[in-house]
Design an enzyme around this catalytic site. Sequence first.
Site, short mmCIF file in Angstrom:
data_model
loop_
_atom_site.label_atom_id
_atom_site.label_comp_id
_atom_site.label_asym_id
_atom_site.label_seq_id
_atom_site.Cartn_x
_atom_site.Cartn_y
_atom_site.Cartn_z
CB SER A 1 -0.99 -0.01 1.17
OG SER A 1 -0.33 0.14 2.40
CG ASN A 2 3.49 2.78 3.01
OD1 ASN A 2 3.32 3.97 3.22
ND2 ASN A 2 3.21 1.84 3.91
NE ARG B 1 16.65 -10.05 3.10
CZ ARG B 1 16.80 -11.33 3.39
NH1 ARG B 1 15.78 -12.14 3.39
NH2 ARG B 1 18.00 -11.81 3.70
CG ASN C 1 12.14 1.75 6.87
OD1 ASN C 1 11.37 1.17 6.09
ND2 ASN C 1 12.22 1.42 8.16
CG HIS D 1 9.36 1.92 12.45
ND1 HIS D 1 9.59 0.57 12.31
CD2 HIS D 1 8.94 2.10 13.72
CE1 HIS D 1 9.34 -0.03 13.44
NE2 HIS D 1 8.94 0.87 14.33
C1 GRF Z 1 3.60 -0.43 6.93
O1 GRF Z 1 2.86 -0.32 8.13
C2 GRF Z 1 4.98 0.12 7.09
O2 GRF Z 1 5.06 1.21 7.96
C3 GRF Z 1 5.73 -1.06 7.68
O3 GRF Z 1 5.20 -2.19 7.03
C4 GRF Z 1 3.87 -1.89 6.57
C5 GRF Z 1 3.87 -2.13 5.10
O4 GRF Z 1 2.61 -1.99 4.53
N1 GRF Z 1 7.16 -0.90 7.53
P1 GRF Z 1 2.43 -1.97 2.95
O5 GRF Z 1 3.08 -3.22 2.39
O6 GRF Z 1 3.09 -0.72 2.43
O7 GRF Z 1 0.95 -1.97 2.72
#
Ligand code: GRF
Length: 212
Positions: free
Chosen positions: A15-16, A91, A112, A114
């Site tokens: 989703s990001n 990772r 990144n 978080h």
């Molecule tokens: C997100 O909550 C991000 O902050 C974390 O892992 C999740 C990834 O979600 N590092 P997506 O795969 O981007 O939907």
Amino acid sequence: MKPVRIAILASGRGSNFDAIAEAVTQKRLNAEIVALLSDQPKTGALEKAAKRGIPTLVVPAEKDRKAHDRKVIEALRSFNPRFLVLAGYMRIVTGELIEAFRSDRGYSRIVNIHPSLLPSFPGLHGYSQAFHHGAKLTGVTVHLVEQDVDSGPICAQESFSIADCRSAEEVEQRGLPIEHRLYPAALEWILREKFEIQERSKLERRLCVCPN
Ligand code: GRF
């Protein structure tokens, strides 16, 4: 200005990745996503990238982190990304990968996101950690990646109240839309590399990145 070449690394639903790709499409982010790389053979992120016509690469997860990251460097070489953007990449990256993306000014060109207000709740499942700890507030952090997990210079943060949340899932539902807004907005200035790096602590080498 030429779009900044970025490769996105993701292990999960993506989703990001999609939020960043959408920001690029809508020209809110002056970047070109040259590749989406995953350590998992079947992920939402790979599917989403393929739908958008973005080249996809799989470097299968393996225990030997050094060997894996060497393959990542090799797989990305011909795409020549300036930045790596980690988006749910499950990772721990090695020093070798970080050094391959170190700028002349000394900072890491690996970014990144978080799901907590760092330095609280580093590591896995940030939203769940905050919920189970009984925190009243938590948040989202965008930071540059250094060797210690979730410890690199903080670029952007946003907090939100979770006092009335009844489950970790509810915390995540509240946090994800914030991630999707905060990450592209922070990348917009991070990728231009127009920031100042401040060393605020005399006790430990801790850096902070501020837009200028
Ligand atoms: C997100 O909550 C991000 O902050 C974390 O892992 C999740 C990834 O979600 N590092 P997506 O795969 O981007 O939907």
